[in-house]
Design a protein around this motif. Structure first.
Motif, PDB file in Angstrom:
ATOM      1  N   GLU A 121      11.631 -90.680  57.023  1.00  0.00           N
ATOM      2  CA  GLU A 121      12.049 -90.101  58.306  1.00  0.00           C
ATOM      3  C   GLU A 121      11.289 -90.805  59.432  1.00  0.00           C
ATOM      4  OE1 GLU A 121      14.442 -87.818  59.112  1.00  0.00           O
ATOM      5  OE2 GLU A 121      13.876 -88.405  61.129  1.00  0.00           O
ATOM      6  N   LYS A 122      12.026 -91.176  60.498  1.00  0.00           N
ATOM      7  CA  LYS A 122      11.407 -91.970  61.551  1.00  0.00           C
ATOM      8  C   LYS A 122      11.285 -91.223  62.876  1.00  0.00           C
ATOM      9  CE  LYS A 122      11.400 -96.283  59.613  1.00  0.00           C
ATOM     10  NZ  LYS A 122      10.665 -96.022  58.370  1.00  0.00           N
ATOM     11  N   ASP A 123      12.106 -90.219  63.067  1.00  0.00           N
ATOM     12  CA  ASP A 123      12.145 -89.613  64.391  1.00  0.00           C
ATOM     13  C   ASP A 123      11.950 -88.100  64.303  1.00  0.00           C
ATOM     14  OD1 ASP A 123      12.453 -89.027  67.001  1.00  0.00           O
ATOM     15  OD2 ASP A 123      14.559 -89.604  67.150  1.00  0.00           O
ATOM     16  N   GLN A 126       5.010 -91.760  62.183  1.00  0.00           N
ATOM     17  CA  GLN A 126       6.160 -91.567  63.076  1.00  0.00           C
ATOM     18  C   GLN A 126       6.076 -90.202  63.754  1.00  0.00           C
ATOM     19  OE1 GLN A 126       7.597 -94.232  63.569  1.00  0.00           O
ATOM     20  NE2 GLN A 126       6.850 -95.273  61.753  1.00  0.00           N
ATOM     21  N   PHE A 127       5.576 -89.222  63.007  1.00  0.00           N
ATOM     22  CA  PHE A 127       5.394 -87.880  63.566  1.00  0.00           C
ATOM     23  C   PHE A 127       4.482 -87.951  64.794  1.00  0.00           C
ATOM     24  CE2 PHE A 127       3.514 -83.736  64.022  1.00  0.00           C
ATOM     25  CZ  PHE A 127       4.428 -82.828  63.530  1.00  0.00           C
ATOM     26  N   ILE A 128       3.362 -88.669  64.653  1.00  0.00           N
ATOM     27  CA  ILE A 128       2.409 -88.771  65.756  1.00  0.00           C
ATOM     28  C   ILE A 128       3.039 -89.523  66.940  1.00  0.00           C
ATOM     29  CG2 ILE A 128       0.165 -89.730  66.461  1.00  0.00           C
ATOM     30  CD1 ILE A 128      -0.048 -87.243  64.700  1.00  0.00           C
ATOM     31  N   ASN A 129       3.854 -90.541  66.648  1.00  0.00           N
ATOM     32  CA  ASN A 129       4.561 -91.241  67.731  1.00  0.00           C
ATOM     33  C   ASN A 129       5.420 -90.276  68.531  1.00  0.00           C
ATOM     34  OD1 ASN A 129       3.494 -93.713  67.181  1.00  0.00           O
ATOM     35  ND2 ASN A 129       5.261 -94.454  66.007  1.00  0.00           N
ATOM     36  N   LEU A 166      20.273 -78.058  64.421  1.00  0.00           N
ATOM     37  CA  LEU A 166      20.284 -77.322  63.150  1.00  0.00           C
ATOM     38  C   LEU A 166      19.009 -77.565  62.362  1.00  0.00           C
ATOM     39  CD1 LEU A 166      23.950 -78.186  62.094  1.00  0.00           C
ATOM     40  CD2 LEU A 166      23.153 -76.084  63.170  1.00  0.00           C
ATOM     41  N   GLY A 167      18.184 -78.519  62.781  1.00  0.00           N
ATOM     42  CA  GLY A 167      17.000 -78.875  61.994  1.00  0.00           C
ATOM     43  C   GLY A 167      17.367 -79.880  60.910  1.00  0.00           C
ATOM     44  N   PHE A 168      16.384 -80.126  60.027  1.00  0.00           N
ATOM     45  CA  PHE A 168      16.638 -81.068  58.922  1.00  0.00           C
ATOM     46  C   PHE A 168      17.421 -80.333  57.834  1.00  0.00           C
ATOM     47  CE2 PHE A 168      12.508 -82.944  60.473  1.00  0.00           C
ATOM     48  CZ  PHE A 168      13.021 -84.166  60.862  1.00  0.00           C
ATOM     49  N   VAL A 169      18.701 -80.023  58.122  1.00  0.00           N
ATOM     50  CA  VAL A 169      19.438 -79.237  57.136  1.00  0.00           C
ATOM     51  C   VAL A 169      19.739 -80.044  55.887  1.00  0.00           C
ATOM     52  CG1 VAL A 169      20.485 -77.478  58.552  1.00  0.00           C
ATOM     53  CG2 VAL A 169      21.510 -79.755  58.466  1.00  0.00           C
ATOM     54  N   LEU A 170      19.917 -81.330  56.046  1.00  0.00           N
ATOM     55  CA  LEU A 170      20.261 -82.193  54.925  1.00  0.00           C
ATOM     56  C   LEU A 170      19.565 -83.531  55.143  1.00  0.00           C
ATOM     57  CD1 LEU A 170      24.101 -81.804  54.401  1.00  0.00           C
ATOM     58  CD2 LEU A 170      22.327 -81.277  52.742  1.00  0.00           C
TER      59      LEU A 170
END
Lengths: 401, 289, 307
Positions: free
Chosen positions: A224-226, A253-256, B256-260
Motif C-alpha cells: 500500500e502506497k497511499d 508511505q504511512f509517514i509520508n 469506504l476505507g480499505f474494504v478490499l
C-alpha cells in the motif's frame, strides 16, 4: 499402417498410465520407514547441526537476508566463544523462497538427511506453519524467530515462538497510545495478515479496557502506497490518536501521507517498522514523536546488545534490524538450552522450556508459556530520526500471553 | 475531501497511465501482453537512482534511465519477441513473465535485497488548492504525465511514425505488403515503450522515495487490468481506464476505507465492465478518432 | 529417501494441475491463468471441512472436486463473452479476487489462514509421505486417463475443433458454448481435487499461497513441457517442479535460473520440450520411422526365411 501406429500409441499410453499407477503401488508398498533418531548424541567432537531456513530469494528477500546474516553471525560468535560443551555449532541453511511447499521439503530434508538437532525458522508464518508439524513429529525443537501466527506454537511441545505473541504486543500498543500518549479516540490502520490481525485483536481488547473509543479499524495490503485517504477519513470520524500496525515499507508511505496531511496526533507503531536501513534512515526526522513497541532496545546497556549491533554492522556494513535481532537471539537461546540440559533434541526442548530470565539481544526472556515467549515490551520513541528508549512495559498481566 | 480525493485520484491515474502506455503501444503493434515492460520500469528506477546519486541531476537521471531501458527493450524485441511472433498469445506472455522473474532476481543480486531511498527533491513548490495539497512530486507527475500523453497523441496522429503504427496495428501483413518497414516500426515502438517505462520507474521511485527489486509487481498486475479495460491496444482507452482505476481506488478508500485489496478492486472493476462491454471501454486500435 | 518422496508429492500435485490445465488450454485453446486459484479453492474447502467439521480426507476429495468445479463453471460462463486476451487477463484477475475472498471471508479463516489440518488416515493408520505419494499418483493416473479418453471421444475432438476454428466447429454442430463450459468445469475440478491433497500435505493453508504466481508457474510448466500433450504436461511439472530442489547448490541463483530456463525454452523451442513439432519429438519420430522401415525391409528381403 496408420491403424497399427495408432494402436501402438494407444497401447503405450495405457502402459504409461499403468506405470504411474504401479509407481503408486510401489510407493505404498515401500511403507513408512521409521525416522532414525536424528542427531542422537554422537561423539564429543562432532559439530552440532542446527537447521535454518529463510526467504533469501523472492519478494521477502530483504527479511531473509537480515535473518540469514544474523544466523551466520550467531553461529560464528557462539563457536568463537568455545561452542557448546566443547562442540561447535554447524549451520545448515536453506532458502525457502517464501514458498510453503519448499518449506515442507526443507523440513523433511533437515530431519531425514541432514539430521539436524534443532531448528531456527527465519521465515514468515506461511512457511513456518507448513514446516512445524514435520519437526514436531520428528521431535526436533524449533524456534520461530519472528513468525507470529498463533498456529505455530499450537503445533506441539517442540515448537517455540521467539517473538511476542501478537495479542501481547497489541495490548502494549494500546497502553502506549492511551496511557502514555493520552489518546482517547483512536483509529487503527493495520496490515491484512496474521501479524496485523492478531495485533489488532490485542490492541482492541486493551484499548476498550482502558476506556478509549475505537472510531475505525482498517486493513491495508502489502505494497500500500497511499494512506492519505484513510487518514483523512479517520480524522473526519474524530480520531485523535492512531495505531499503525504496518511493516517498514508501508510504514514509510504511512509517514509520508501523515506529513503531507500535517498530522500532529499521537501515533504508535509496532516492531514491523523496526529497521534502521528500511525505516529510520529513509524516514528520518519526519517520524519524530512516533512511539513503537519492539523487543529490540538499541539503547540497552547489556553487553550482548551492543556487541551484536557492533559485530553485525562490522560484518555487513549496515545496522541490524529487529528481524535479525530475534534470529540472533534464537541461537543464543538454543546454545543456552544445550548448555543447561544437554545436546539431544529432547534435552534441547526441555532446555528451551526451562529458560528463565535469559538476557538476550531482544530483552530478557522471563520464560516460555505454551511455547510462547514472555518478556517485557519495550517502547521506543523516534527523536531526531533515531529510535530511543521511551518506557518498558513489564506488568505480568499485560505481557503474559 | 472530495477535492483532495479528486487530485490524488488524478495523480495516481497519471502514474498508471504512464505505466500502461508503453505496453499499450506494444500490444497495438504486436498483439502481445508485454509483462517484461515492467522490468524496464525497475531498470529505469535503479539506473535513474544511480545516476542521480552520481550527478545530483534529475534530468540526467531521467535521460540515462530512458536510454538504458530503451536499449533493454530494443534487445528484447530483437532477440526474444520477434522470433516467437505468430506462436499465439500465450508463448510471448509466458516468455515475458520469464524475463520479469529473471530480472527481479538480477536486481536483487546486483543492488541487494534491501529497498534503496531515492532522495531527490523536485524543484517544484507545494501548491494548496482549496483545502487540498498538491506536493511538488505530484505536480511533477501531472506535468510529465500531461506532456507524455500529449506527445503520444501528437506522434500517433500527426507524424509518419504514428501513421505507420496505426497501419501496422490494424493489419501487419497489409502494412508490410504496402512497403512499411514493420521491423523498424516495431523497434521504434519498443524504444518508446521502454523509455516510458523508465520515466514511470523514476517517478515512482521519487514519489514513494523507495526503489527495490520487486517494485514492479503491483504495477505489472495493474497495468494488465488497465490496458485490457482500455480496450487493448487503444492508447486513449488506456488513459481513460488508468484515470478510472486511479479515481475508483482513491474514492473507495476515502469513502469506504480499505474494504478490499486495491488489486482486487481494479480487477473487479475490470470484470464487471468486461461483462457489460466485452471489448473494453473503447474498441482497440483507434486513437481519438 | 523421505526427502525425495516429499519432492515427489510436490511434483505430482503440480502434474495434476498441468494435466488438468491442458484440457482447457491445450485442447480447447482457451487461455487460463487461474489454475492456482482453483487449487486454492479445493485446498481451502478441504481444510475448512476437515478442521472445523472433522470430515474425513476421503470425503474432502469429492468436496474439493465439486467446489472448484463450480468455480470453473462460473469462469467458463464468463469466458463465453470474452475473446482471447480479454479472457487471459480476466483469469489473472480471478487470482486476486479469490485471494481477497480467502483473506476477508471469516469462513476461510481470514488473514491467519487455516492450520493444524489433520493427517488423513487409512484403516486407522495416519498417512506417511508414501501414502501421500500413492494417493497423488493415483489422482494423477485418473486425470491422465480421463484426458486420454477425452482425446478419443467426439467430445474431445470437438474441443480441439473449437481450438482450431470456433466458427467452423459450430457450423458442423459442435455445441461450442456448453462444451467450453464443461471443459472449464472439468479442468478446475481436477485442480480442486489436487487441493484436497495439498491441504493435509502442507498441514496449513494461507491466502497468499494461491496467488497469481502459482497460476503462472503451472501454465509455464505446461508450455515448457509441450502444450496440448499429456506427456508434455507431466514432463513440464516434473522438470520445473523439481528444479528448485535440483538447484539447491546454487541457492542464490535458483529463481534466476527458473526465469532464464523458461525464457530460453520459449525462445528456442516454443513447442515445449516434447510438444507436437518439438525437436525431441521429431527426432524420436524419425528414429522410430527409420527402425520400422529397416525392419520392414528386412522382412521383405528374405520372404522365405524362417516360419
Amino acid at each position: 499402417m496408420r491403424i497399427a501406429h495408432a494402436a501402438w500409441r494407444k497401447a503405450s499410453f495405457a502402459a504409461a498410465i499403468a506405470l504411474v499407477a504401479a509407481l503408486a503401488l510401489v510407493a505404498a508398498a515401500c511403507g513408512s520407514s521409521s525416522p532414525s533418531p536424528a542427531g542422537s548424541s554422537s561423539g564429543g567432537g562432532a559439530p552440532i547441526k542446527i537447521g535454518f531456513f529463510a526467504p533469501e530469494s523472492g519478494f521477502a528477500a530483504a527479511d531473509g537476508a537480515s535473518a540469514h546474516d544474523s544466523a551466520q553471525l550467531a553461529v560464528k560468535d557462539i563457536n568463537a566463544a568455545g561452542g557448546v560443551n566443547g562442540r561447535q555449532l554447524q549451520l545448515v541453511n536453506y532458502d525457502d523462497a517464501s514458498d510453503p511447499k519448499q518449506a515442507v521439503t526443507i523440513a523433511t530434508r533437515l530431519v531425514t538427511q541432514d539430521k539436524v538437532t534443532a531448528v531456527v525458522s527465519g521465515s514468515y508464518s506461511d512457511q513456518t506453519l507448513a514446516a512445524a508439524p514435520i519437526f514436531q513429529r520428528a521431535s526436533i525443537p524449533v524456534l520461530a524467530a519472528y513468525a507470529v501466527n498463533p498456529g505455530i506454537p499450537a503445533t506441539g511441545d517442540y515448537i517455540f515462538q521467539q517473538d511476542f505473541n501478537g495479542i501481547v504486543e497489541g495490548r502494549a500498543g494500546a497502553v502506549a497510545l492511551i496511557t502514555n500518549l493520552g489518546a482517547k479516540k483512536v483509529a487503527v490502520i493495520a496490515i491484512k495478515n496474521d501479524f496485523g490481525t492478531s495485533l489488532v485483536e490485542g490492541f482492541t481488547q486493551e484499548a476498550k479496557a482502558l476506556g478509549a473509543t475505537i472510531v475505525a479499524t482498517d486493513y491495508s495490503q502489502f505494497g500500500e502506497k497511499d494512506f492519505a485517504p484513510i487518514l483523512s477519513r479517520d480524522k473526519s470520524k474524530g480520531a485523535t490518536g492512531f495505531y499503525m500496525a504496518q511493516y517498514y515499507s508501508e510504514g514509510q508511505q504511512f509517514i509520508n501521507s501523515w506529513n503531507t496531511l500535517g498530522f500532529k496526533y499521537p501515533l504508535v507503531g509496532t516492531e514491523g517498522i523496526d529497521s534502521t536501513t528500511q525505516f529510520f534512515e529513509p524516514v528520518g526526522a519526519k517520524a519524530d514523536g512516533l512511539v513503537f513497541t519492539t523487543p529490540f532496545n538499541r539503547d540497552s546497556t547489556e553487553p550482548a546488545v551492543q556487541n551484536y549491533i557492533k559485530a553485525y554492522t562490522a560484518a555487513y556494513g549496515h545496522a541490524p534490524d529487529m528481524v535479525g535481532a530475534t534470529t540472533y537471539d534464537s541461537f543464543l537461546v538454543l546454545a543456552q538450552a544445550m548448555k543447561t540440559k544437554g545436546t539431544s533434541p529432547s534435552q534441547i526442548r526441555d532446555g528451551i522450556a526451562a529458560t528463565t530470565n535469559f538476557v538476550g539481544v531482544t530483552g530478557t526472556i522471563q520464560k516460555y508459556i505454551n511455547g510462547q515467549v514472555v518478556k517485557a515490551v519495550d517502547l521506543q520513541i523516534i527523536k531526531g530520526g533515531v529510535p530511543r528508549q521511551y518506557a518498558t512495559l513489564d506488568d505480568p498481566q499485560l505481557i503474559t500471553p | 475531501m472530495v477535492l483532495s480525493s479528486l487530485i490524488n485520484g488524478i495523480v495516481l491515474g497519471s502514474l498508471y497511465a504512464l505505466i500502461a502506455l508503453g505496453p499499450t503501444l506494444i500490444y497495438g503493434i504486436l498483439r502481445i501482453l508485454d509483462i517484461a515492460n515492467v522490468a524496464g520500469l525497475t531498470l529505469g528506477a535503479y539506473t535513474g537512482l544511480k545516476v542521480f546519486e552520481a550527478t545530483h541531476s534529475l534530468l540526467a537521471a531521467l535521460v540515462v534511465a530512458m536510454l538504458a531501458s530503451a536499449a533493454f527493450g530494443y534487445l528484447l524485441q530483437r532477440f526474444l519477441y520477434r522470433p516467437i511472433l505468430g506462436r499465439g498469445p500465450l508463448i510471448p506472455l509466458i516468455a515475458g513473465i520469464g524475463v520479469f522473474i529473471a530480472m527481479e532476481e538480477v536486481f536483487r543480486l546486483v543492488f541487494g535485497p534491501y529497498p534503496l531511498d531515492f532522495p531527490a527533491t523536485v524543484p517544484l513548490p507545494t501548491v494548496h488548492v482549496g483545502g487540498a495539497v498538491v506536493t511538488g512530486v505530484q505536480l511533477l507527475i501531472l506535468i510529465v504525465g500531461i506532456a507524455v500523453l500529449v506527445g503520444t497523441w501528437y506522434s500517433l496522429r500527426r507524424t509518419r511514425l504514428g501513421l505507420l503504427w496505426r497501419a501496422t496495428s490494424q493489419d501487419t501483413e497489409t502494412a508490410s505488403a504496402m512497403g512499411v518497414n514493420t521491423g523498424l516500426v516495431i523497434a521504434t515502438i519498443f524504444l518508446i515503450g521502454y523509455a516510458l517505462a523508465a520515466i514511470s520507474g523514476v517517478l515512482l521511485g521519487i514519489n514513494y522515495n523507495t526503489v527495490y527489486p520487486t517494485m514492479g509487481d503491483i504495477p505489472a498486475y495493474k497495468m494488465l487490468a488497465i490496458i485490457v479495460l482500455g480496450g487493448l491496444g487503444n492508447p486513449l482507452g488506456t488513459i481513460l481506464a488508468a484515470m478510472l482505476i486511479g479515481l475508483v481506488e482513491t474514492f473507495v478508500v476515502a469513502y469506504l476505507g480499505f474494504v478490499l485489496p486495491r488489486d482486487a478492486i481494479a480487477f473487479i472493476v475490470l470484470i464487471v465492465i468486461l461483462l457489460v462491454r466485452p471489448q473494453g471501454l473503447l474498441p482497440g486500435e483507434s486513437f481519438g478518432s | 529417501m523421505s526427502y525425495m518422496i516429499v519432492v515427489g508429492v510436490t511434483v505430482v500435485i503440480y502434474a495434476i494441475l498441468t494435466v488438468s490445465l491442458n484440457i482447457i488450454v491445450g485442447y480447447v485453446g482457451q487461455p487460463n491463468l487461474a489454475q492456482g486459484a482453483f487449487l486454492g479453492i479445493g485446498a481451502y474447502f478441504a481444510a475448512v471441512f476437515s478442521t472445523r467439521y472433522h470430515m474425513s480426507f476421503w470425503l474432502t476429495i469429492p468436496l474439493a472436486f465439486a467446489t472448484a468445479g463450480v468455480a470453473g463453471l462460473v469462469l467458463g460462463a464468463i469466458s463465453l463473452r470474452l475473446r482471447e486476451d480479454f479472457l487471459a487477463i480476466t483469469t489473472i484477475g480471478l487470482n486476486f479476487v479469490i485471494v481477497a475472498v480467502f483473506q476477508y471471508v471469516p469462513f476461510f479463516g481470514g488473514a491467519v489462514g487455516i492450520y493444524a489440518i489433520p493427517l488423513p488416515s487409512i484403516a486407522g493408520h495416519q498417512f506417511s509421505n508414501n501414502a501421500f505419494l500413492t494417493v497423488g499418483l493415483l489422482m494423477l493416473a485418473f486425470v491422465m486417463a480421463v484426458s486420454k479418453y477425452l482425446e478419443h471421444t467426439w467430445f474431445g475432438a470437438s474441443l480441439m475443433a473449437i481450438r482450431d476454428d470456433e466458427t467452423a466447429a459450430s457450423s458442423v454442430g459442435v455445441p461450442v458454448a456448453s462444451y467450453k463450459v464443461i471443459a472449464f468445469t472439468l479442468s478446475a475440478a481436477f485442480a480442486g481435487m489436487a487441493g484436497s491433497l495439498y491441504a493435509p500435505f502442507l498441514s496449513a493453508v494461507t491466502p497468499t499461497s494461491f496467488g497469481f504466481i502459482e497460476s503462472v508457474i503451472v501454465l509455464a510448466m505446461l508450455i515448457f513441457g509441450g502444450l496440448g500433450t499429456i506427456r508434455g504436461a507431466v514432463l513440464g511439472a516434473v522438470i520445473l517442479g523439481a528444479l528448485p530442489e535440483a538447484f539447491r547448490f546454487i541457492s542464490n541463483y535458483r529463481l534466476l535460473m527458473f526465469g532464464a530456463i523458461l525464457l530460453l525454452m520459449l525462445r528456442f523451442q516454443p513447442e515445449g520440450l516434447v510438444g507436437e513439432g518439438s525437436v525431441l519429438v521429431k527426432l524420436t519420430r524419425r528414429a522410430t520411422e527409420e527402425l520400422r522401415r529397416r525392419r520392414h525391409k528386412g522382412t521383405t528381403d528374405s520372404p522365405a526365411a524362417g516360419v
